[in-house]
Design a protein around this motif. Structure first.
Motif, mmCIF file in Angstrom:
data_model
loop_
_atom_site.group_PDB
_atom_site.id
_atom_site.type_symbol
_atom_site.label_atom_id
_atom_site.label_comp_id
_atom_site.label_asym_id
_atom_site.label_seq_id
_atom_site.Cartn_x
_atom_site.Cartn_y
_atom_site.Cartn_z
ATOM 1 N N GLN A 38 0.829 -1.210 0.000
ATOM 2 C CA GLN A 38 0.000 0.000 0.000
ATOM 3 C C GLN A 38 0.860 1.256 0.000
ATOM 4 O O GLN A 38 0.600 2.223 0.702
ATOM 5 N N ASP A 39 1.901 1.176 -0.812
ATOM 6 C CA ASP A 39 2.832 2.289 -0.942
ATOM 7 C C ASP A 39 3.721 2.018 -2.146
ATOM 8 O O ASP A 39 3.726 0.916 -2.698
ATOM 9 N N VAL A 40 4.490 3.018 -2.542
ATOM 10 C CA VAL A 40 5.458 2.850 -3.616
ATOM 11 C C VAL A 40 6.773 2.402 -2.986
ATOM 12 O O VAL A 40 7.374 3.140 -2.198
ATOM 13 N N THR A 41 7.199 1.205 -3.306
ATOM 14 C CA THR A 41 8.432 0.696 -2.723
ATOM 15 C C THR A 41 9.641 1.357 -3.375
ATOM 16 O O THR A 41 9.540 1.933 -4.471
ATOM 17 N N GLY A 42 10.775 1.255 -2.707
ATOM 18 C CA GLY A 42 11.993 1.849 -3.245
ATOM 19 C C GLY A 42 12.374 1.260 -4.590
ATOM 20 O O GLY A 42 12.815 1.976 -5.498
ATOM 21 N N GLY A 43 12.199 -0.054 -4.728
ATOM 22 C CA GLY A 43 12.522 -0.690 -5.997
ATOM 23 C C GLY A 43 11.646 -0.204 -7.122
ATOM 24 O O GLY A 43 12.123 0.011 -8.255
ATOM 25 N N ALA A 44 10.368 -0.020 -6.840
ATOM 26 C CA ALA A 44 9.447 0.473 -7.861
ATOM 27 C C ALA A 44 9.809 1.883 -8.283
ATOM 28 O O ALA A 44 9.828 2.207 -9.482
ATOM 29 N N ALA A 45 10.100 2.740 -7.322
ATOM 30 C CA ALA A 45 10.446 4.128 -7.627
ATOM 31 C C ALA A 45 11.696 4.202 -8.496
ATOM 32 O O ALA A 45 11.750 4.960 -9.475
ATOM 33 N N GLU A 46 12.679 3.408 -8.151
ATOM 34 C CA GLU A 46 13.922 3.428 -8.914
ATOM 35 C C GLU A 46 13.705 2.891 -10.321
ATOM 36 O O GLU A 46 14.285 3.406 -11.290
ATOM 37 N N ALA A 47 12.871 1.875 -10.469
ATOM 38 C CA ALA A 47 12.595 1.328 -11.795
ATOM 39 C C ALA A 47 11.877 2.347 -12.673
ATOM 40 O O ALA A 47 12.142 2.438 -13.884
ATOM 41 N N LEU A 48 10.963 3.108 -12.090
ATOM 42 C CA LEU A 48 10.281 4.159 -12.849
ATOM 43 C C LEU A 48 11.279 5.221 -13.319
ATOM 44 O O LEU A 48 11.201 5.702 -14.460
ATOM 45 N N ARG A 49 12.203 5.575 -12.454
ATOM 46 C CA ARG A 49 13.212 6.568 -12.833
ATOM 47 C C ARG A 49 14.098 6.045 -13.964
ATOM 48 O O ARG A 49 14.371 6.751 -14.938
ATOM 49 N N ARG A 50 14.532 4.801 -13.824
ATOM 50 C CA ARG A 50 15.461 4.229 -14.806
ATOM 51 C C ARG A 50 14.810 4.001 -16.172
ATOM 52 O O ARG A 50 15.505 3.878 -17.175
ATOM 53 N N SER A 51 13.495 3.952 -16.220
ATOM 54 C CA SER A 51 12.815 3.684 -17.490
ATOM 55 C C SER A 51 13.059 4.770 -18.526
ATOM 56 O O SER A 51 12.951 4.530 -19.732
ATOM 57 N N GLY A 52 13.355 5.976 -18.085
ATOM 58 C CA GLY A 52 13.540 7.098 -19.005
ATOM 59 C C GLY A 52 12.252 7.776 -19.414
ATOM 60 O O GLY A 52 12.265 8.710 -20.222
ATOM 61 N N TYR A 53 11.138 7.317 -18.848
ATOM 62 C CA TYR A 53 9.831 7.863 -19.239
ATOM 63 C C TYR A 53 9.696 9.337 -18.860
ATOM 64 O O TYR A 53 8.903 10.058 -19.474
ATOM 65 N N ALA A 54 10.456 9.791 -17.884
ATOM 66 C CA ALA A 54 10.380 11.197 -17.472
ATOM 67 C C ALA A 54 10.735 12.143 -18.615
ATOM 68 O O ALA A 54 10.368 13.321 -18.595
ATOM 69 N N ARG A 55 11.411 11.649 -19.631
ATOM 70 C CA ARG A 55 11.813 12.477 -20.780
ATOM 71 C C ARG A 55 10.734 12.545 -21.856
ATOM 72 O O ARG A 55 10.858 13.316 -22.813
ATOM 73 N N LEU A 56 9.666 11.756 -21.722
ATOM 74 C CA LEU A 56 8.729 11.577 -22.829
ATOM 75 C C LEU A 56 8.148 12.882 -23.336
ATOM 76 O O LEU A 56 8.131 13.141 -24.546
ATOM 77 N N THR A 57 7.624 13.723 -22.458
ATOM 78 C CA THR A 57 6.934 14.944 -22.888
ATOM 79 C C THR A 57 7.838 16.176 -22.866
ATOM 80 O O THR A 57 7.371 17.272 -23.161
ATOM 81 N N LEU A 58 9.095 15.992 -22.528
ATOM 82 C CA LEU A 58 10.047 17.102 -22.599
ATOM 83 C C LEU A 58 10.367 17.362 -24.068
ATOM 84 O O LEU A 58 10.638 16.427 -24.821
ATOM 85 N N PRO A 59 10.332 18.636 -24.519
ATOM 86 C CA PRO A 59 10.601 18.921 -25.933
ATOM 87 C C PRO A 59 11.966 18.408 -26.380
ATOM 88 O O PRO A 59 12.923 18.366 -25.599
ATOM 89 N N ALA A 60 12.046 18.050 -27.647
ATOM 90 C CA ALA A 60 13.305 17.556 -28.196
ATOM 91 C C ALA A 60 14.417 18.597 -28.079
ATOM 92 O O ALA A 60 15.586 18.258 -27.877
ATOM 93 N N ALA A 61 14.049 19.875 -28.186
ATOM 94 C CA ALA A 61 15.043 20.943 -28.074
ATOM 95 C C ALA A 61 15.689 20.985 -26.705
ATOM 96 O O ALA A 61 16.789 21.530 -26.544
ATOM 97 N N GLU A 62 15.015 20.406 -25.708
ATOM 98 C CA GLU A 62 15.546 20.370 -24.341
ATOM 99 C C GLU A 62 16.218 19.029 -24.030
ATOM 100 O O GLU A 62 16.615 18.788 -22.898
ATOM 101 N N GLY A 63 16.304 18.149 -25.028
ATOM 102 C CA GLY A 63 16.904 16.844 -24.807
ATOM 103 C C GLY A 63 15.903 15.737 -24.555
ATOM 104 O O GLY A 63 16.292 14.590 -24.293
ATOM 105 N N GLY A 64 14.611 16.065 -24.633
ATOM 106 C CA GLY A 64 13.580 15.071 -24.372
ATOM 107 C C GLY A 64 13.126 14.358 -25.629
ATOM 108 O O GLY A 64 13.742 14.480 -26.695
#
Length: 381
Positions: A38-64
């Motif tokens: 009933q929480d986000v575990t440390g392993g889950a959080a790290e896996a989300l970060r490592r996926s690279g998905y945080a870059r998805l909606t960042l403009p290409a001009a900014e490196g996304g």
């Protein structure tokens, strides 16, 4: 036509598909663990970060990866099908970044900070709701206060509720009242001093794995801030799309789970899989038709925005959100009815999907507000 026809990732570039695939794999791997905890575990959080998905909606001009609103919707539907709780964490990050750069709704310094965080895989959310205030979508001044410090920065004190993915977040844009009665937005490091996460989400009806706990600020430092929200249509367009697509994915997860079960379940009295029963076939057809209609509606709405990103497309996106979330609720409900008693047990994912789908109705805009605004736009009022 099969249930998987019209793949939600059909419009993504190869790199966008790659990060979406990694994120979906991470969600699928950790969803059960986070649900049980009933929480986000440390392993889950790290896996989300490592996926690279945080870059998805960042403009290409900014490196996304420069995802359009339509591409973001396709990606989020895939993540929602993998698991709503963790998918919403990435949905929050994606819509904030997409709207901020698409509408230039933040000062350049804050945009740069968002870009740096996204490139590093760090996750952020906007924290605005409070116990007394409720959702800020209906107006009101937050109790959370921002006061200037001697060094020229700001200190934030107060409590925020419904902080999706609280323990997984690195930063938050926090709505707080300034001494002059304005509502500013302040970037706070959630790993820094003066920030406490209280586990208030335990026992929640839905999205148990999202860890949407309260965050308490006690003199937390804010190095960057923005003036009150400008009300730019990009904010609504990206947020409502994030919600619509994620919960639409939940509906498709129910469809696919029911389809698989219908082929596997062979009652002794029937002597054949329940997939051979006309009633089961009808229900699966109804579910699929409703979900594909909702996906087509959302696709049309996001394409209108991508073609001309202004306020004219917002009522259509709001209506698509209402339609999609209700389609997900209907899909999960009918899937449970069709599967019968087994759907109430952990042997099938349907009981979790039923609970999670209900949460989609609580996000703004409400059904009445969405359809009224869309109707007014059609009437030319």
């Amino acid at each position: 036509m099969t249930a998987s026809t019209l793949s939600p990732t059909a419009d993504l570039t190869a790199e966008q598909q790659a990060v979406t695939g990694r994120a979906a794999q991470a969600i699928a791997q950790y969803a059960d663990e986070c649900e049980a905890t009933q929480d986000v575990t440390g392993g889950a959080a790290e896996a989300l970060r490592r996926s690279g998905y945080a870059r998805l909606t960042l403009p290409a001009a900014e490196g996304g990866l420069g995802a359009s609103l339509t591409q973001f919707a396709a990606a989020q539907a895939t993540l929602g099908e993998a698991g709503a709780g963790l998918a919403l964490i990435l949905a929050m990050h994606g819509h904030i970044v997409g709207a901020a750069f698409g509408g230039r709704t933040l000062p350049d310094e804050l945009l740069n900070a968002l870009a740096d965080a996204s490139l590093a895989g760090k996750l952020l959310n906007a924290l605005a709701s409070e116990p007394e205030l409720g959702s800020p979508s209906r107006g009101g001044l937050p109790r959370t206060a921002a006061t200037s410090d001697p060094a020229g920065g700001w200190q934030i004190s107060g409590r925020k509720t419904w902080a999706t993915g609280a323990r997984a977040l690195d930063f938050a844009l926090v709505n707080a009242a300034t001494p002059d009665g304005q509502v500013g937005r302040f970037l706070v490091d959630l790993k820094g001093a003066g920030v406490t996460i209280e586990p208030t989400w335990t026992g929640a009806l839905a999205l148990r794995g999202s860890g949407s706990h309260d965050v308490v600020f006690d003199g937390a430092a804010a190095r960057l801030h923005a003036p009150p929200s400008s009300g730019h249509p990009a904010s609504a367009a990206w947020f409502w799309t994030a919600i619509a697509a994620t919960y639409l994915g939940v509906g498709f997860a129910a469809l696919h789970a029911l389809t698989a079960y219908a082929h596997q379940r062979t009652p002794t009295a029937l002597g054949a899989p329940i997939a051979t029963l006309p009633r089961v076939q009808e229900n699966i057809g109804r579910i699929a038709a409703d979900l594909h209609a909702a996906r087509a509606f959302l696709h049309a709405a996001t394409q209108q925005w991508d073609a001309q990103p202004d306020g004219a497309a917002v009522p259509l996106i709001g209506a698509a959100k209402a339609y999609a979330t209700n389609a997900a609720v209907s899909a999960t409900d009918l899937a449970v009815r069709t599967a019968g008693g087994a759907a109430l047990t952990p042997a099938l994912p349907l009981e979790r999907l039923l609970r999670d789908a209900r949460a989609g109705l609580t996000h703004p805009p409400s059904d009445e507000a969405a359809y009224t605004a869309y109707g007014l736009s059609l009437l030319g009022s």
